[in-house]
Design a protein around this motif. Structure first.
Motif, mmCIF file in Angstrom:
data_model
loop_
_atom_site.group_PDB
_atom_site.id
_atom_site.type_symbol
_atom_site.label_atom_id
_atom_site.label_comp_id
_atom_site.label_asym_id
_atom_site.label_seq_id
_atom_site.Cartn_x
_atom_site.Cartn_y
_atom_site.Cartn_z
ATOM 1 N N LEU A 39 0.814 -1.212 0.000
ATOM 2 C CA LEU A 39 0.000 0.000 0.000
ATOM 3 C C LEU A 39 0.853 1.271 0.000
ATOM 4 C CD1 LEU A 39 -3.004 -1.007 2.278
ATOM 5 C CD2 LEU A 39 -2.661 -1.312 -0.169
ATOM 6 N N SER A 40 2.081 1.159 0.491
ATOM 7 C CA SER A 40 2.920 2.351 0.457
ATOM 8 C C SER A 40 3.547 2.532 -0.929
ATOM 9 C CB SER A 40 3.997 2.284 1.539
ATOM 10 O OG SER A 40 4.871 1.217 1.257
ATOM 11 N N ALA A 41 3.492 1.514 -1.767
ATOM 12 C CA ALA A 41 3.971 1.634 -3.153
ATOM 13 C C ALA A 41 3.020 0.866 -4.058
ATOM 14 C CB ALA A 41 5.390 1.080 -3.269
ATOM 15 N N PRO A 42 1.795 1.381 -4.223
ATOM 16 C CA PRO A 42 0.732 0.616 -4.903
ATOM 17 C C PRO A 42 1.091 0.153 -6.316
ATOM 18 C CG PRO A 42 -0.139 2.648 -3.925
ATOM 19 C CD PRO A 42 1.347 2.718 -3.826
ATOM 20 N N LYS A 43 1.951 0.913 -6.974
ATOM 21 C CA LYS A 43 2.283 0.553 -8.366
ATOM 22 C C LYS A 43 3.020 -0.784 -8.448
ATOM 23 C CE LYS A 43 1.316 4.544 -10.687
ATOM 24 N NZ LYS A 43 -0.086 4.358 -11.109
ATOM 25 N N THR A 44 3.622 -1.183 -7.338
ATOM 26 C CA THR A 44 4.327 -2.467 -7.294
ATOM 27 C C THR A 44 3.448 -3.588 -7.845
ATOM 28 O OG1 THR A 44 5.017 -1.660 -5.131
ATOM 29 C CG2 THR A 44 5.776 -3.853 -5.749
ATOM 30 N N LEU A 45 2.155 -3.448 -7.602
ATOM 31 C CA LEU A 45 1.215 -4.499 -8.009
ATOM 32 C C LEU A 45 1.432 -4.901 -9.472
ATOM 33 C CD1 LEU A 45 -1.275 -6.219 -7.256
ATOM 34 C CD2 LEU A 45 -2.708 -4.275 -7.884
ATOM 35 N N HIS A 46 1.720 -3.897 -10.318
ATOM 36 C CA HIS A 46 1.788 -4.180 -11.761
ATOM 37 C C HIS A 46 3.044 -4.937 -12.165
ATOM 38 C CE1 HIS A 46 -1.824 -1.910 -12.119
ATOM 39 N NE2 HIS A 46 -1.261 -0.866 -11.534
ATOM 40 N N SER A 47 3.976 -5.127 -11.239
ATOM 41 C CA SER A 47 5.131 -5.939 -11.649
ATOM 42 C C SER A 47 4.898 -7.436 -11.401
ATOM 43 C CB SER A 47 6.408 -5.447 -10.956
ATOM 44 O OG SER A 47 6.141 -5.025 -9.652
ATOM 45 N N TYR A 48 3.668 -7.775 -11.025
ATOM 46 C CA TYR A 48 3.336 -9.195 -10.846
ATOM 47 C C TYR A 48 2.237 -9.593 -11.827
ATOM 48 C CZ TYR A 48 5.992 -8.646 -6.581
ATOM 49 O OH TYR A 48 6.996 -8.384 -5.694
ATOM 50 N N GLY A 66 -13.322 -10.307 6.132
ATOM 51 C CA GLY A 66 -12.834 -9.635 4.936
ATOM 52 C C GLY A 66 -13.181 -8.159 4.849
ATOM 53 N N GLN A 67 -14.053 -7.697 5.727
ATOM 54 C CA GLN A 67 -14.574 -6.338 5.608
ATOM 55 C C GLN A 67 -13.494 -5.265 5.742
ATOM 56 O OE1 GLN A 67 -17.016 -4.695 4.731
ATOM 57 N NE2 GLN A 67 -17.304 -2.856 5.957
ATOM 58 N N VAL A 68 -12.709 -5.335 6.792
ATOM 59 C CA VAL A 68 -11.754 -4.256 7.023
ATOM 60 C C VAL A 68 -10.557 -4.377 6.065
ATOM 61 C CG1 VAL A 68 -10.375 -3.034 8.745
ATOM 62 C CG2 VAL A 68 -12.538 -4.081 9.408
ATOM 63 N N LEU A 69 -10.197 -5.608 5.722
ATOM 64 C CA LEU A 69 -9.142 -5.787 4.718
ATOM 65 C C LEU A 69 -9.587 -5.146 3.399
ATOM 66 C CD1 LEU A 69 -6.426 -7.045 3.912
ATOM 67 C CD2 LEU A 69 -7.665 -9.122 3.270
ATOM 68 N N ALA A 70 -10.852 -5.387 3.044
ATOM 69 C CA ALA A 70 -11.379 -4.805 1.812
ATOM 70 C C ALA A 70 -11.356 -3.275 1.887
ATOM 71 C CB ALA A 70 -12.795 -5.309 1.550
ATOM 72 N N LEU A 71 -11.750 -2.737 3.034
ATOM 73 C CA LEU A 71 -11.737 -1.274 3.206
ATOM 74 C C LEU A 71 -10.329 -0.721 3.015
ATOM 75 C CD1 LEU A 71 -13.908 -0.466 6.356
ATOM 76 C CD2 LEU A 71 -14.351 0.216 3.989
ATOM 77 N N LYS A 72 -9.377 -1.418 3.608
ATOM 78 C CA LYS A 72 -7.995 -0.957 3.539
ATOM 79 C C LYS A 72 -7.483 -1.018 2.093
ATOM 80 C CE LYS A 72 -3.585 -1.610 5.996
ATOM 81 N NZ LYS A 72 -2.941 -2.181 7.197
ATOM 82 N N LEU A 73 -7.784 -2.121 1.409
ATOM 83 C CA LEU A 73 -7.336 -2.253 0.021
ATOM 84 C C LEU A 73 -8.039 -1.215 -0.853
ATOM 85 C CD1 LEU A 73 -7.256 -6.147 -0.352
ATOM 86 C CD2 LEU A 73 -5.285 -4.610 -0.299
ATOM 87 N N GLN A 74 -9.339 -1.053 -0.606
ATOM 88 C CA GLN A 74 -10.122 -0.109 -1.394
ATOM 89 C C GLN A 74 -9.572 1.302 -1.258
ATOM 90 O OE1 GLN A 74 -12.981 -0.897 -3.382
ATOM 91 N NE2 GLN A 74 -12.329 1.114 -4.108
ATOM 92 N N SER A 75 -9.278 1.692 -0.010
ATOM 93 C CA SER A 75 -8.902 3.088 0.175
ATOM 94 C C SER A 75 -7.466 3.368 -0.265
ATOM 95 C CB SER A 75 -9.136 3.526 1.626
ATOM 96 O OG SER A 75 -8.443 2.688 2.497
ATOM 97 N N LEU A 76 -6.607 2.377 -0.231
ATOM 98 C CA LEU A 76 -5.210 2.665 -0.558
ATOM 99 C C LEU A 76 -4.694 1.998 -1.835
ATOM 100 C CD1 LEU A 76 -3.970 2.357 3.126
ATOM 101 C CD2 LEU A 76 -4.128 4.480 1.833
ATOM 102 N N LEU A 77 -5.497 1.042 -2.363
ATOM 103 C CA LEU A 77 -5.027 0.342 -3.566
ATOM 104 C C LEU A 77 -6.125 0.303 -4.620
ATOM 105 C CD1 LEU A 77 -2.424 -1.473 -4.330
ATOM 106 C CD2 LEU A 77 -3.883 -3.425 -3.811
#
Lengths: 251, 1046
Positions: A39-48, A66-77
């Motif tokens: 989440l601190s370097a979201p663009k990393t995702l695209h190298s996989y 899964g609710q809070v994990l989803a919230l965290k991913l949603q807001s930062l990724l």
């Protein structure tokens, strides 16, 4: 070059190591990455080339699995994830990962209003057992290609697929028509609508399932292992990960 | 309206099936038509900042309620919507929430979730508190509604409970005038000075009032120390009074508590015994009179030293010196194991107590060596039978005790949450039921961990390396009032006024984050040492680590707190959970703290380790404690105690037992009696299947549990031992380890020597059943005893102490014969309850002296393990091991009065030498693939073992007794004895018919009986010349064995 897979960890995810092992055994290079690092370097995702949300108890299942994990991913990724899925990269959510993908709104149809949730099991409690499953041969899901029936462990308390009240049949028929229900239990295990065990998006790339294929990559893990002929042969779950690697290699 | 209230209701609530309704019906006989649980949230922003409706609604949608599953409400009452299948309005409602200061995990997560999605929540520190409203449907009285709330739904020790008329509640102003359950303490730090210059009575009174659990002679030892001129002089230099501060006395109390110091195991004991000839010596061995300097050194540690020397064992890496024992069963990794007890907290708050027990022992593993990764849990419980007292017997239970079923349910849920949410599989366990566990249940929690042999730099992971100058860092949870005096409290007997502050609720997610961080920091070598904060809190963790450098200066000024207002002594001794203490080299401190922050783990530097010889504690720049480390750890003189054994002794019964029916010498061999007994035994608490409970534990997360708790064709058969594969944990391709256990508390009334040996043998035998190498087994001992110290209320202390001595001796004798060392252990010595029964009479309930032995055995090849279920019809069934006629302590003996003259009432002895040679043979047989199934023959005897193997394999078994005539003639006893005696050291095995010759040769010198054949018919059948002795269809056996537990 090996397919690179990102396996998420942190905040209570706890199946990251076996999930990474399953991908590696299937021929991929798996990287376990802490959610805060991603989440601190979201663009990393695209190298996989694939993204896995493993099982676990992210945030203790508090406020719903899964609710809070989803919230965290949603807001930062959120934005990156959207792009990632749009670029047709395969994504898998196993157990708690499936719950998070659902809460994120990526299943059954990305970026559409939510129509599905995973509710508490009818029994009201957590259950660990192996279950028999049928894989839908006509499914569009790239992850279950070539599978017809399989036995995998389930370990969850909230795995009951529940569809939007009043529209269950319509949604179900649509999912069937699209080949979006690759996995069903052969018997009643948690009260899931239509005994659904796994769901994919209309492209067959985003896949969520309650059973744990990563815990069935060797026959040694099978509950009747001591009666099996070939005890240390690969387990049936491995093919799910191999299918992903094949897809990536075929792109 | 500063505190907002939000309610979340399930759209699909199955009110009829709600556990509240079920519990009320099943346990209280209160007919509740249904129940519905509504989640409640209270939200409060800092500085009286108002949370507007719009904000609250957006949070409700985004964070609190799932649109497919739930609806929410935060303002006026809506028209009530009845849940599906119920066309009623509720009659009553119970509103339940945690008392201020009790760990609220969901509240913590919700607070974090809000800060993720909302700037407002972040900026104004919106805090969330949780609770629930339970709606009762159906006609019941207010008193019954209260009973359901108090006895099924909530625990007044940790929760606030309000039962109200539903209509008034629902139409009333429940969204207004809300308060949050905040802890508000005066922010005024005080350090008390305690004068020890008082008479003995006053000192004892203070010790009791302050919950120190120090004896008068211990306080006098402290007083003498403080009178030492050198001590006085040093204290003066630091600006301290000659008298100790309250912080200091608390540190002594923790460090010298029975819980931390194991004073009884270190005591000097004069042991004598009866010379009466009536007790058979071959069962109850005589030792004459002798003096033990320390039970631990003379028996437990000596077992390890002697076996290590005798067998030249190379695989003991670290024993008895760390949080857990470390062994090398693999060429790539080391394993560590620890088993703890958490009895007292589980008696008061079964859920929190058990949960904390698990996450607590997990931390022992995380704090073992340089930090190990937990890979498996084992949980063993001793309870009173959950169905007792039944209807009309409620008055049997003394005031202040929870019903056994509540303890059971609570502990069960605690284990479920603790293990599952931590991502550690619960692979092994056991239950033992006995009424004398009604006062204090025994809750054993164990964990196995994995360590690489070395860190990347080549340093061993087994030893800690703190240096003077290293920074003391506390990481994980914050400090609160929860868990103050846990160590001293558990060192006292329980009474009805036990304080609530000793109860903690574990937070598995905070701990999981801490664990993940710890292992990452270990691999980056960011710290030099680590230990957990368990009993005694910082006083123990820093006090112990300080021994490594010979000093510490602990500054608690900036210790992170859950709420302001904690006193310095509380900061030092609080046992608030999820905390580890690290020593961090100064040059690595920044990197350590940065990584912690990145992983969402709170870490605070709290002073440093020194070589001053002192444990100095500083608060707001003032020294509040200055303790000579040597005196603190070595200053406590050993107790001198007396033990006397007078032979077997029944403990006085505090409850009424139903009269047992007697069986005549003619009836005892009848088909009716044998069949009935088989079904009765299968349904007994100690034997029946525990599957419906155990499946609620995740036993295979981490994907390495190869032999699972349930085995067989449909995975309903009992597993004798778990097998964990080491490859996924970094070990060898085929390497595995068994985790098993044994305990037989019911044998204590005969002789704790025999009881302890049965426990050890069972643990080893279970391991051997699945394929462990009997020559590579590490043992862990756990003693749970009734108070063996003399006192006004403890007239038979000498007997209990003698039982303790004999149990130690029993373990030593047998472990030496098995060549198995102890690697870790723990004792809990005050397992008594003193209270009043409902007639006002004082009663004391003491647990039966209990030794739990846990065994960890090496499996050379995980592809060769064997399970207990029959595999194929036509296979031949054998009983391996020697039969005896001892019926003492058997399950059968507890169900009927057996004829006086034809049974031996003593328990069977454990024949160590014979057993061990058999175990080696069984192991070799498994290695070469001779055995198709192998099952431990234990409670209920051979017939129950046969039934279990048959049910597991969904196959029948035929036993033709005419083929056993010679054995039966030699045996001389009745058929009932033959089938139901529980002599240890025996197995039921099955083999392929074509392996008979090889099998017979292999076991040529072993006592064995060819018992029968596996059959394709679903019946367990015993015949004699065609005459049916037992005819038990599998379905009926399963009904007795599994049905009862559903």
């Amino acid at each position: 070059m090996k397919a690179k897979v990102l396996v998420l960890t942190g905040d209570g995810i706890n199946c990251e190591r076996e999930t990474a092992r399953a991908f590696e055994l299937a021929g991929a290079e798996a990287k376990i990455l802490h959610i805060n690092d991603l989440l601190s370097a979201p663009k990393t995702l695209h190298s996989y080339q694939a993204f896995a949300l493993p099982g676990g108890f992210s945030f203790g299942d508090d406020l719903g699995s899964g609710q809070v994990l989803a919230l965290k991913l949603q807001s930062l990724l959120g934005a990156e994830l959207k792009e990632y899925v749009a670029r047709k990269n395969p994504v898998i959510g196993i157990c708690n990962g499936f719950q998070a993908l659902t809460k994120l709104g990526l299943l059954p149809e990305p970026f559409a209003p939510r129509t599905m949730a995973l509710a508490k099991n009818d029994s009201g409690s957590f259950l660990d057992r192996w279950v028999h499953l049928t894989a839908e041969e006509k499914s569009i899901c790239i992850w279950t290609k070539g599978l017809s029936s399989l036995t995998l462990p389930i370990r969850h308390g909230e795995g009951k697929v529940t569809l939007l009240a009043g529209e269950e049949e319509i949604i179900h028929r649509k999912l069937i028509a699209n080949g979006q229900i690759p996995l069903r239990y052969t018997e009643e295990v948690n009260g899931s609508f239509g005994r659904i065990a796994g769901v994919c998006d209309p492209l067959g790339l985003v896949f969520g399932l309650m059973p744990h294929p990563e815990a069935a990559i060797s026959n040694l893990q099978h509950p009747q292992s001591s009666s099996l002929q070939n005890r240390d042969a690969p387990g049936v779950g491995l093919q799910i990960f191999e299918n992903c690697v094949k897809y990536i290699e075929g792109r | 309206m500063m505190v907002r209230r939000l309610e979340v209701r399930d759209l699909h609530c199955q009110a009829r099936e709600q556990s509240a309704a079920k519990l009320a019906r099943d346990h209280l006989g209160i007919s509740l038509f249904g129940a519905e649980v509504v989640q409640l949230f209270w939200l409060k922003a800092e500085a009286e900042q108002r949370i507007e409706d719009g904000t609250l609604e957006s949070w409700a949608k985004q964070v609190f309620a799932d649109p497919i599953l739930q609806e929410y409400e935060f303002a006026a009452a809506k028209e009530f919507r009845s849940p599906a299948g119920i066309n009623l309005q509720p009659s009553y409602v119970a509103e339940i929430r945690y008392l201020p200061g009790v760990t609220d995990n969901v509240g913590r997560t919700a607070t974090e979730a809000l800060s993720l999605v909302s700037d407002f929540a972040r900026d104004h520190h919106v805090h969330v508190y949780t609770g629930k409203a339970v709606y009762f449907f159906g006609e019941l009285s207010f008193a019954d509604a209260e009973r359901v709330a108090y006895e099924c739904l909530a625990n007044p020790v940790i929760e606030e409970i309000k039962v109200m008329d539903w209509k008034e509640y629902y139409t009333g102003k429940r969204f207004e005038f809300q308060k949050a359950p905040e802890v508000i303490l005066p922010d005024e730090a005080r350090v008390g000075i305690i004068s020890l210059d008082q008479d003995g009575k006053s000192l004892e009174r203070i010790s009791k009032e302050q919950c120190w659990a120090l004896t008068l002679s211990e306080i006098e030892t402290i007083r003498n120390h403080y009178q030492d001129p050198a001590v006085k002089e040093t204290r003066e230099k630091y600006g301290l009074t000659a008298d100790p501060t309250d912080v200091e006395m608390e540190v002594f109390a923790q460090t010298w508590s029975e819980h931390c110091k194991h004073k009884i195991f270190a005591a000097e004991i004069d042991y004598t015994e009866t010379d009466e000839a009536s007790w058979p010596e071959e069962i109850y061995p005589r030792f004459g009179a002798f003096t033990v300097k320390s039970l631990f050194k003379s028996f437990i540690k000596k077992t390890t030293d002697d076996t290590k020397a005798a067998r030249n064992i190379p695989w003991l890496v670290s024993v008895f010196s760390d949080n857990a024992g470390i062994v090398r069963f693999d060429e790539k990794i080391d394993l560590c194991i620890k088993v703890e007890t958490h009895n007292s907290p589980s008696a008061i708050d079964p859920y929190g107590g058990a949960l904390t027990g698990i996450v607590g022992v997990n931390r022992d593993i995380l704090g073992c060596g340089m930090g190990a990764r937990p890979i498996a849990n084992t949980d063993v419980f001793c309870f009173a039978p959950p169905d007792w007292p039944g209807d009309g017997e409620e008055r049997e239970l003394p005031d202040g005790l929870k019903h056994p079923r509540r303890i059971f349910d609570g502990v069960h849920l605690g284990v479920e949450d603790g293990g599952n949410k931590s991502g550690i599989p619960t692979v092994n366990g056991a239950f033992a039921f006995h009424r004398d566990f009604a006062g204090k249940p025994l809750v054993f929690c164990g964990t196995i961990g994995v360590l690489p042999h070395t860190l990347p730099s080549g340093l061993s992971t087994a030893s800690k390396g703190q240096q003077p100058g290293d920074v003391i860092v506390m990481a994980g949870g914050r400090i609160g009032k929860d868990g103050i005096h846990g160590a001293t409290f558990s060192s006292m007997e329980l009474n009805e006024n036990a304080p609530a502050t000793v109860v903690q609720i574990g937070d598995p997610i905070t701990q999981k984050r801490l664990a993940d961080f710890l292992l990452e920091a270990r691999d980056r070598e960011l710290f030099s040492s680590v230990t957990d904060n368990g009993a005694g809190g910082l006083s123990s963790s820093v006090g112990e680590m300080a021994l490594g450098t010979n000093g510490a200066r602990l500054d608690i000024t900036n210790a992170p707190v859950k709420y302001p207002g904690l006193q310095p002594f509380e900061l030092v001794v609080s046992e608030s959970q999820e905390r580890m203490t690290f020593s961090v080299p100064k040059q690595k401190l920044d990197a350590f703290l940065a990584l912690a922050k990145r992983r969402g783990v709170e870490a605070s530097a709290l002073g440093e380790f020194t070589d001053s010889g002192m444990l100095e504690i500083v608060y707001r720049e003032k020294t509040v404690a200055l303790l000579d480390l040597h005196f603190l750890h070595e200053g406590l003189p050993a107790m001198i105690l007396k033990a006397r054994w007078e032979g077997p002794r029944e403990t006085p019964s505090w409850s009424t037992f139903p009269k047992l029916a007697s069986v005549s010498p003619t009836e005892i061999n009848s088909r009716a009696f044998l069949e009935k007994s088989l079904y009765t035994l299968l349904a007994r608490w100690n034997i029946r299947s525990k599957e419906s409970w155990v499946r609620r534990y995740d036993h295979e997360v981490q994907a390495a549990t190869l032999v699972k708790p349930f085995v067989g064709s449909e995975a309903h058969g009992p597993g004798d031992s778990a097998v964990v594969w080491l490859k996924p944990h970094g070990g060898g391709e085929k390497a595995g380890v068994t985790i098993s256990c044994g305990l037989q508390p019911k044998l204590s009334r005969y002789d704790a020597y025999v009881m302890a040996q049965h426990a050890l043998d069972e643990a080893v035998r279970n391991a051997v059943c699945v394929g462990a190498d009997p020559e590579q087994i590490a043992l862990i001992d756990n003693f749970c005893w009734p108070d063996p110290l003399p006192g006004e209320k403890n007239p038979d202390a000498q007997h209990k102490l003698a039982q303790l001595v004999r149990a130690n001796r029993g373990l030593y004798d047998l472990a030496l014969q098995y060549g198995a060392p102890f690697v870790s252990g723990k004792d809990s010595m005050k397992n008594d309850f003193i209270g009043r029964n409902r007639f006002g009479k004082e009663v004391k309930i003491s647990v039966p002296p209990t030794v739990l032995v846990t065994a960890m055995g090496k499996v050379h090849d995980v592809a060769k393990t064997v399970t207990s279920d029959f595999k194929k019809s036509g296979d031949l069934v054998f009983l391996l091991g020697k039969n005896t006629r001892h019926m003492g302590g058997s399950e059968l003996e507890e169900t009927v009065l057996l004829p006086k003259d034809i049974v031996l009432r003593s328990p069977p002895p454990v024949l160590g030498k014979e057993n061990f040679s058999l175990y080696k043979k069984v192991h070799q047989a498994i290695q070469v693939g001779l055995l198709r199934s192998c099952h431990d023959c234990s409670e209920g005897g051979v017939i129950v073992a046969l039934a279990e193997s048959a049910m597991g394999g969904k196959l029948g078994v035929n036993v033709e007794l005419e083929k056993l005539e010679k054995e039966l003639a030699d045996y001389q006893g009745t058929l009932a004895e033959y089938l139901f005696h529980e002599t240890p050291g025996r197995f039921v095995v099955s083999i392929a018919a074509d392996k008979l010759e090889q099998f017979s040769q292999h076991f040529a010198d072993t006592p064995l009986v060819r018992f029968g054949e596996v059959s394709a018919q679903d019946i367990l059948r015993v015949t004699r010349h065609g005459l049916v002795i037992i005819d038990a269809p599998l379905a009926q056996l399963e009904q007795a064995w599994r049905g009862a537990a559903e």
